[in-house]
Design a protein around this motif. Structure first.
Motif, PDB file in Angstrom:
ATOM      1  N   ASP A  21      67.433  29.683  29.833  1.00  0.00           N
ATOM      2  CA  ASP A  21      68.566  30.600  29.464  1.00  0.00           C
ATOM      3  C   ASP A  21      67.930  31.930  28.480  1.00  0.00           C
ATOM      4  O   ASP A  21      68.993  32.580  28.286  1.00  0.00           O
ATOM      5  N   GLY A  22      66.883  31.919  28.209  1.00  0.00           N
ATOM      6  CA  GLY A  22      66.525  33.216  27.304  1.00  0.00           C
ATOM      7  C   GLY A  22      66.452  34.541  28.212  1.00  0.00           C
ATOM      8  O   GLY A  22      66.380  34.629  29.410  1.00  0.00           O
TER       9      GLY A  22
ATOM     10  N   GLU B  71      52.190  43.021  45.778  1.00  0.00           N
ATOM     11  CA  GLU B  71      53.366  43.153  46.370  1.00  0.00           C
ATOM     12  C   GLU B  71      54.098  41.984  47.123  1.00  0.00           C
ATOM     13  O   GLU B  71      55.180  41.833  47.667  1.00  0.00           O
ATOM     14  N   TRP B  72      53.209  40.778  46.897  1.00  0.00           N
ATOM     15  CA  TRP B  72      53.878  39.611  47.612  1.00  0.00           C
ATOM     16  C   TRP B  72      54.525  38.448  46.762  1.00  0.00           C
ATOM     17  O   TRP B  72      54.850  37.524  47.137  1.00  0.00           O
ATOM     18  N   VAL B  73      54.678  38.964  45.418  1.00  0.00           N
ATOM     19  CA  VAL B  73      55.223  38.308  44.458  1.00  0.00           C
ATOM     20  C   VAL B  73      56.513  38.903  43.918  1.00  0.00           C
ATOM     21  O   VAL B  73      56.559  39.928  43.296  1.00  0.00           O
ATOM     22  N   THR B  74      57.705  38.131  44.092  1.00  0.00           N
ATOM     23  CA  THR B  74      59.025  38.513  43.496  1.00  0.00           C
ATOM     24  C   THR B  74      59.628  37.601  42.424  1.00  0.00           C
ATOM     25  O   THR B  74      59.163  36.375  42.594  1.00  0.00           O
ATOM     26  N   TYR B  75      60.262  38.135  41.583  1.00  0.00           N
ATOM     27  CA  TYR B  75      60.700  37.215  40.641  1.00  0.00           C
ATOM     28  C   TYR B  75      62.335  37.328  40.506  1.00  0.00           C
ATOM     29  O   TYR B  75      63.023  38.202  41.068  1.00  0.00           O
ATOM     30  N   SER B  76      62.681  36.231  39.998  1.00  0.00           N
ATOM     31  CA  SER B  76      64.347  36.186  39.910  1.00  0.00           C
ATOM     32  C   SER B  76      64.557  35.522  38.476  1.00  0.00           C
ATOM     33  O   SER B  76      63.822  34.654  38.189  1.00  0.00           O
ATOM     34  N   ALA B  77      65.708  35.831  37.724  1.00  0.00           N
ATOM     35  CA  ALA B  77      66.052  35.537  36.413  1.00  0.00           C
ATOM     36  C   ALA B  77      67.610  35.121  36.127  1.00  0.00           C
ATOM     37  O   ALA B  77      68.234  36.018  37.091  1.00  0.00           O
ATOM     38  N   ARG B  78      67.824  34.423  35.244  1.00  0.00           N
ATOM     39  CA  ARG B  78      69.079  34.365  35.304  1.00  0.00           C
ATOM     40  C   ARG B  78      70.016  35.000  34.591  1.00  0.00           C
ATOM     41  O   ARG B  78      70.971  35.866  35.176  1.00  0.00           O
ATOM     42  N   SER B  79      69.627  35.738  33.390  1.00  0.00           N
ATOM     43  CA  SER B  79      70.384  36.494  32.711  1.00  0.00           C
ATOM     44  C   SER B  79      70.079  37.922  33.162  1.00  0.00           C
ATOM     45  O   SER B  79      68.980  38.414  33.147  1.00  0.00           O
ATOM     46  N   ILE B  80      71.120  38.836  33.219  1.00  0.00           N
ATOM     47  CA  ILE B  80      70.934  40.245  33.691  1.00  0.00           C
ATOM     48  C   ILE B  80      71.759  41.028  32.649  1.00  0.00           C
ATOM     49  O   ILE B  80      71.925  42.154  32.907  1.00  0.00           O
ATOM     50  N   ALA B  81      72.399  40.495  31.590  1.00  0.00           N
ATOM     51  CA  ALA B  81      73.096  41.158  30.645  1.00  0.00           C
ATOM     52  C   ALA B  81      72.284  40.922  29.332  1.00  0.00           C
ATOM     53  O   ALA B  81      71.544  39.966  29.119  1.00  0.00           O
ATOM     54  N   ARG B  82      72.426  42.196  28.647  1.00  0.00           N
ATOM     55  CA  ARG B  82      71.641  41.995  27.162  1.00  0.00           C
ATOM     56  C   ARG B  82      73.038  42.444  26.179  1.00  0.00           C
ATOM     57  O   ARG B  82      74.067  42.790  26.061  1.00  0.00           O
ATOM     58  N   LYS B  83      72.667  41.492  24.923  1.00  0.00           N
ATOM     59  CA  LYS B  83      73.590  41.534  23.997  1.00  0.00           C
ATOM     60  C   LYS B  83      75.200  41.060  24.358  1.00  0.00           C
ATOM     61  O   LYS B  83      76.027  41.316  23.671  1.00  0.00           O
ATOM     62  N   ARG B  84      74.985  40.002  25.070  1.00  0.00           N
ATOM     63  CA  ARG B  84      76.233  39.356  25.379  1.00  0.00           C
ATOM     64  C   ARG B  84      76.153  37.980  24.381  1.00  0.00           C
ATOM     65  O   ARG B  84      75.398  37.417  24.074  1.00  0.00           O
ATOM     66  N   GLY B  85      77.363  37.744  23.862  1.00  0.00           N
ATOM     67  CA  GLY B  85      77.505  36.510  22.868  1.00  0.00           C
ATOM     68  C   GLY B  85      78.876  36.366  22.454  1.00  0.00           C
ATOM     69  O   GLY B  85      79.766  36.997  23.221  1.00  0.00           O
TER      70      GLY B  85
ATOM     71  N   THR C  22      73.544  25.899  30.927  1.00  0.00           N
ATOM     72  CA  THR C  22      72.853  24.684  30.160  1.00  0.00           C
ATOM     73  C   THR C  22      73.626  24.012  28.759  1.00  0.00           C
ATOM     74  O   THR C  22      73.560  22.918  28.614  1.00  0.00           O
ATOM     75  N   ASP C  23      74.179  25.061  28.042  1.00  0.00           N
ATOM     76  CA  ASP C  23      75.141  24.484  27.142  1.00  0.00           C
ATOM     77  C   ASP C  23      76.406  23.698  27.420  1.00  0.00           C
ATOM     78  O   ASP C  23      76.612  22.749  26.792  1.00  0.00           O
ATOM     79  N   THR C  24      76.704  23.900  28.698  1.00  0.00           N
ATOM     80  CA  THR C  24      77.762  23.054  29.317  1.00  0.00           C
ATOM     81  C   THR C  24      76.924  21.456  29.373  1.00  0.00           C
ATOM     82  O   THR C  24      77.605  20.618  29.169  1.00  0.00           O
ATOM     83  N   MET C  25      75.827  21.639  29.915  1.00  0.00           N
ATOM     84  CA  MET C  25      75.284  20.193  30.346  1.00  0.00           C
ATOM     85  C   MET C  25      74.999  19.495  29.029  1.00  0.00           C
ATOM     86  O   MET C  25      75.079  18.338  29.028  1.00  0.00           O
ATOM     87  N   VAL C  26      74.403  20.250  27.890  1.00  0.00           N
ATOM     88  CA  VAL C  26      74.223  19.735  26.683  1.00  0.00           C
ATOM     89  C   VAL C  26      75.508  19.035  25.970  1.00  0.00           C
ATOM     90  O   VAL C  26      75.411  17.918  25.545  1.00  0.00           O
ATOM     91  N   ALA C  27      76.462  19.768  26.284  1.00  0.00           N
ATOM     92  CA  ALA C  27      77.916  19.313  25.549  1.00  0.00           C
ATOM     93  C   ALA C  27      78.377  17.932  26.409  1.00  0.00           C
ATOM     94  O   ALA C  27      78.573  17.118  25.736  1.00  0.00           O
ATOM     95  N   LEU C  28      77.966  18.115  27.560  1.00  0.00           N
ATOM     96  CA  LEU C  28      78.497  16.610  28.467  1.00  0.00           C
ATOM     97  C   LEU C  28      77.745  15.705  28.268  1.00  0.00           C
ATOM     98  O   LEU C  28      77.789  14.619  27.953  1.00  0.00           O
TER      99      LEU C  28
END
Length: 119
Positions: free
Chosen positions: A33-34, A50-64, A109-115
């Protein structure tokens, strides 16, 4: 040692007349989640940057969530690698070299923790 191995693979590929690479690309998905970006420099050094590609969940900053207004602060979209925030163990000299693709997830993740607390 990793560079020697890569050179040997390239020479073997040329000798055998292969026109495509014998290496497989590596796609690393960060499901945390970070907002911090991670890098696996060991993998990059073994198989090549060149053979390594990354993907991450959050593409926004200062969302809350704004508690006084009881509403969401949408933040802004992170468009360039210069805007990424990195975790502490990523050396400064390699930050901003790679773009990260977005990894969508249908359940947060927060939805899963609540459940879990309810069940």
């Amino acid at each position: 040692a990793a560079e020697n191995l890569r050179q040997q693979q390239q020479q073997q590929q040329q000798q055998q007349g292969h026109s495509i690479s014998l290496q497989w690309p590596i796609f690393i998905v960060d499901l945390t989640d970070g907002a911090g970006r991670q890098r696996c420099l060991e993998v990059e050094s073994l198989v090549g940057f060149e053979w390594v590609t990354y993907s991450a969940r959050s593409i926004a900053r200062k969302r809350g969530f704004m508690h006084p207004k009881q509403w969401v602060r949408f933040g802004h979209l992170v468009n360039t690698s210069a805007e990424y925030v990195y975790i502490a163990n990523v050396p400064k000299h390699v930050r901003g070299e790679k773009d990260y693709q977005h990894t969508p997830l249908p359940v947060r993740t927060d939805t899963m923790v609540a459940l879990q607390k309810l069940l």
